[in-house]
Design an enzyme around this catalytic site. Structure first.
Site, PDB file in Angstrom:
ATOM      1  N   GLU A  73     -10.214 -54.248  41.371  1.00 46.07           N
ATOM      2  CA  GLU A  73      -9.614 -55.571  41.313  1.00 46.07           C
ATOM      3  C   GLU A  73      -9.621 -56.962  42.907  1.00 46.07           C
ATOM      4  OE1 GLU A  73      -7.984 -57.947  39.109  1.00 46.07           O
ATOM      5  OE2 GLU A  73      -7.647 -58.941  41.084  1.00 46.07           O
ATOM      6  N   ASP A 106     -14.088 -56.847  32.324  1.00 44.30           N
ATOM      7  CA  ASP A 106     -13.486 -58.372  32.061  1.00 44.30           C
ATOM      8  C   ASP A 106     -13.474 -59.413  33.093  1.00 44.30           C
ATOM      9  OD1 ASP A 106     -11.163 -59.752  30.605  1.00 44.30           O
ATOM     10  OD2 ASP A 106      -9.186 -58.591  30.472  1.00 44.30           O
ATOM     11  N   TYR A 108     -12.727 -55.890  37.072  1.00 42.22           N
ATOM     12  CA  TYR A 108     -12.006 -57.064  36.629  1.00 42.22           C
ATOM     13  C   TYR A 108     -10.733 -55.904  36.383  1.00 42.22           C
ATOM     14  CZ  TYR A 108     -16.312 -59.079  37.756  1.00 42.22           C
ATOM     15  OH  TYR A 108     -17.471 -59.668  37.636  1.00 42.22           O
ATOM     16  N   CYS A 139      -2.300 -78.582  25.259  1.00 47.97           N
ATOM     17  CA  CYS A 139      -2.867 -77.959  24.447  1.00 47.97           C
ATOM     18  C   CYS A 139      -3.942 -79.008  23.238  1.00 47.97           C
ATOM     19  CB  CYS A 139      -1.347 -77.909  22.798  1.00 47.97           C
ATOM     20  SG  CYS A 139      -0.482 -76.600  22.902  1.00 47.97           S
ATOM     21  N   GLN A 193      -2.125 -60.900  30.702  1.00 46.27           N
ATOM     22  CA  GLN A 193      -2.548 -61.454  29.342  1.00 46.27           C
ATOM     23  C   GLN A 193      -1.192 -62.523  28.811  1.00 46.27           C
ATOM     24  OE1 GLN A 193      -5.469 -62.784  28.150  1.00 46.27           O
ATOM     25  NE2 GLN A 193      -6.243 -60.850  28.404  1.00 46.27           N
ATOM     26  N   CYS A 250     -13.613 -63.979  28.164  1.00 43.83           N
ATOM     27  CA  CYS A 250     -12.636 -65.612  28.090  1.00 43.83           C
ATOM     28  C   CYS A 250     -12.922 -67.417  28.046  1.00 43.83           C
ATOM     29  CB  CYS A 250     -11.412 -66.084  28.586  1.00 43.83           C
ATOM     30  SG  CYS A 250     -11.338 -65.765  30.813  1.00 43.83           S
ATOM     31  N   CYS A 258      -0.135 -84.400  26.368  1.00 44.81           N
ATOM     32  CA  CYS A 258       0.092 -83.505  26.792  1.00 44.81           C
ATOM     33  C   CYS A 258      -1.421 -83.003  27.124  1.00 44.81           C
ATOM     34  CB  CYS A 258       1.126 -82.362  26.830  1.00 44.81           C
ATOM     35  SG  CYS A 258       1.028 -81.239  27.571  1.00 44.81           S
ATOM     36  N   CYS A 274       4.508 -80.972  18.188  1.00 45.82           N
ATOM     37  CA  CYS A 274       5.182 -80.902  18.669  1.00 45.82           C
ATOM     38  C   CYS A 274       4.549 -82.524  19.563  1.00 45.82           C
ATOM     39  CB  CYS A 274       4.457 -80.350  20.406  1.00 45.82           C
ATOM     40  SG  CYS A 274       4.278 -80.422  21.566  1.00 45.82           S
TER      41      CYS A 274
HETATM   42  N1  SAH Z   1      -8.411 -56.657  32.359  1.00 49.93           N
HETATM   43  C1  SAH Z   1      -7.079 -57.146  33.069  1.00 49.93           C
HETATM   44  C2  SAH Z   1      -7.377 -58.909  34.004  1.00 49.93           C
HETATM   45  C3  SAH Z   1      -8.199 -59.402  33.378  1.00 49.93           C
HETATM   46  S1  SAH Z   1      -8.360 -61.303  34.121  1.00 49.93           S
HETATM   47  C4  SAH Z   1      -6.098 -57.711  31.702  1.00 49.93           C
HETATM   48  O1  SAH Z   1      -7.026 -57.724  30.576  1.00 49.93           O
HETATM   49  O2  SAH Z   1      -5.386 -57.693  32.239  1.00 49.93           O
HETATM   50  C5  SAH Z   1      -9.801 -61.024  35.209  1.00 49.93           C
HETATM   51  C6  SAH Z   1      -9.267 -60.283  36.684  1.00 49.93           C
HETATM   52  O3  SAH Z   1     -10.103 -60.524  37.544  1.00 49.93           O
HETATM   53  C7  SAH Z   1      -8.302 -61.057  37.425  1.00 49.93           C
HETATM   54  O4  SAH Z   1      -6.772 -60.245  37.589  1.00 49.93           O
HETATM   55  C8  SAH Z   1      -9.003 -61.503  38.798  1.00 49.93           C
HETATM   56  O5  SAH Z   1      -8.180 -61.611  39.819  1.00 49.93           O
HETATM   57  C9  SAH Z   1      -9.903 -60.275  38.999  1.00 49.93           C
HETATM   58  N2  SAH Z   1     -10.735 -61.114  39.629  1.00 49.93           N
HETATM   59  C10 SAH Z   1     -11.777 -62.286  39.611  1.00 49.93           C
HETATM   60  N3  SAH Z   1     -12.593 -62.690  40.397  1.00 49.93           N
HETATM   61  C11 SAH Z   1     -13.008 -61.069  40.552  1.00 49.93           C
HETATM   62  C12 SAH Z   1     -13.967 -59.926  41.584  1.00 49.93           C
HETATM   63  N4  SAH Z   1     -14.709 -60.901  41.799  1.00 49.93           N
HETATM   64  N5  SAH Z   1     -13.718 -59.081  41.845  1.00 49.93           N
HETATM   65  C13 SAH Z   1     -13.163 -58.798  41.252  1.00 49.93           C
HETATM   66  N6  SAH Z   1     -12.029 -59.072  40.278  1.00 49.93           N
HETATM   67  C14 SAH Z   1     -11.998 -59.849  40.289  1.00 49.93           C
END
Ligand code: SAH
Length: 449
Positions: free
Chosen positions: A331, A379, A310, A80, A281, A406, A77, A71
């Site tokens: 969520e 998550d 989440y 990355c 994702q 993450c 940038c 790149c």
């Molecule tokens: N498991 C899903 C999303 C993971 S990302 C997947 O893999 O597609 C994390 C998610 O947590 C996001 O959608 C975000 O909006 C949500 N989030 C963030 N803070 C939160 C909270 N306090 N309570 C509930 N959800 C939350």
């Protein structure tokens, strides 16, 4: 150590942001574009309280893992971090980062950890947010220069599909003809802030969303025809209005200008709607593997009650539903929960319920109502679990907790807290969803003792 002076130093490790760590006079110096085991003449660019920053003046010992960057923008940038290294060594650095976090912060005693590398480093990212700025010959779009809000104009980003670059070129051509101004954050003036593009890999549908300071699209027909001509698979054009100052990219209101209100992708054999505000994702191929690992860790036999905190648009939830008695997804973002409910219906899944709530509050409420899941999947975003989620998990006392993370540092902190409440780490595995960038995903299985 003095600013602007040159020192000799070796790379001893990497930070979570992908910077090399060197030591000068016992103090850590963070160095971009470093490679393992290299030795440099370093120029100190900044001396802070706890650490300093430096840049490579001369490589005295060169790593065989250093390669020519594919790149051309990589050095400037901020998108990355690892184009100057072989992908093999990048995954080693990421693996070491997870190991260090789990051992040092999480109090674990792991010697090694499996990591699943990505099959490709290119065109894998299905989502892009390009900041827009005023250039000498009209508007430019690209990514911020490292550590600044200065836009590096970019024609082709190798981690994105080409349709994203084409969408940006079409929007910039429209902006020029329609005399659209770029947002200037210092004066808080101008119209166009960001160009947001999403691409569904399996259905090839593309969504283009313009982030603007006010709901105004001059020469709308021109914008639409340029996008339709240049972006194959264009399925949706939206505007998001963000009138506020600050770093949040998206504002609260989104309006569909043309086409569908969401694009659709296929993941783990299920179809998912992705509306502009919903989390999805960014690396679909690797997300499938991530969810398979999470599912494997959940070890379901059709009889379990599962809670997915989440849950986003219900991606993991619906995969779990196929193998569980029932699943609840929680969520915070309302649009994502609406998507999750539609996704359940669309895929004929009837044993999943969804609630829009803060994970901590929902978990506390479920615990009080004596809703006792056998397995809890979490998550969370980078900041990890809040204290009330950890408390509620302990109260609900599931047999297994599957933690998809993450951020290795907050994961490690939470593992320690969950361990204090009787949950032991049984398995940890890393997966690379972000080749060439410093991020890394980890899946952990914890078991109640
Ligand atoms: N498991 C899903 C999303 C993971 S990302 C997947 O893999 O597609 C994390 C998610 O947590 C996001 O959608 C975000 O909006 C949500 N989030 C963030 N803070 C939160 C909270 N306090 N309570 C509930 N959800 C939350």
């Amino acid at each position: 150590m003095k600013k602007n002076e040159i020192y000799r130093a070796e790379v001893t490790g990497f930070t979570s942001e992908g910077l090399g760590v060197c030591r000068v006079d016992g103090c850590a110096v963070f160095v971009p574009n470093a490679a393992p085991d290299e030795e440099y003449e370093l120029r100190i660019t900044h001396v802070g309280k706890n650490a300093a920053h430096g840049k490579i003046e001369k490589i005295l010992r060169r790593s065989p893992e250093r390669i020519n960057r594919r790149c051309p923008y990589a050095k400037q940038c901020g998108g990355c971090e690892f184009w100057h290294l072989t992908y093999e060594v990048e995954t080693q650095i990421k693996k070491q980062r997870v190991l260090d976090a789990l051992n040092r912060i999480g109090g674990q005693n792991l010697n090694d950890l499996p990591i699943t590398p990505a099959p490709t480093c290119e065109s894998y990212r299905n989502k892009a947010l390009y900041p827009v700025a005023a250039g000498k010959k009209g508007l430019v779009a690209g990514f911020y220069k490292k550590g600044t809000h200065e836009v590096v104009p970019i024609d082709r980003c190798f981690i994105l599909p080409e349709c994203a670059d084409r969408a940006v070129a079409a929007v910039l051509a429209w902006a020029k003809q329609a005399k659209v101004s770029a947002y200037d954050e210092t004066t808080h003036t101008g119209l166009l802030r960001h160009i947001f593009v999403r691409h569904a890999e399996m259905t090839k549908q593309v969504m283009v969303c313009l982030v603007v300071t006010r709901d105004e699209i001059p020469k709308k027909e021109l914008l639409l025809s340029l996008l339709q001509e240049n972006v194959k698979g264009l399925a949706s054009v939206a505007v998001n209005v963000n009138p506020r100052r600050g770093n949040a990219v998206l504002g609260d209101t989104t309006r569909i200008v043309w086409g569908k209100d969401a694009i659709e992708d296929v993941l783990c054999g299920l179809r998912f709607r992705i509306s502009p505000r919903s989390f999805y994702q960014v690396n679909r191929t690797q997300a499938e593997k991530l969810y398979e690992k999470a599912l494997e860790a959940a070890d379901l036999h059709g009889t379990e009650r599962v809670l997915d905190l989440y849950c986003g648009t219900g991606t993991i939830t619906l995969c779990l539903a196929k193998r569980a008695k029932s699943v609840i997804g929680v969520e915070l973002i309302e649009a994502a929960i609406q998507d999750a409910k539609k996704n359940a219906r669309r895929n004929g899944i009837e044993n999943a319920r969804f609630f829009c709530a803060d994970a901590g509050e929902a978990a506390k409420k479920l615990a009080q109502e004596n809703e006792l899941p056998d397995v809890i999947v979490v998550d969370p975003p980078r900041k990890g679990l809040s204290a009330d989620v950890i408390e509620a998990i302990a109260q609900m006392s599931p047999t297994r907790v599957v933690y998809v993370s993450c951020d290795p540092a907050t994961l490690a902190r939470d593992l320690r807290l969950l361990e204090e409440r009787g949950y032991q780490l049984k398995r940890a595995e890393a997966l690379d969803l972000f080749p060439r960038c410093a991020h890394i995903e980890t899946v952990c299985l914890l078991s109640r003792q």
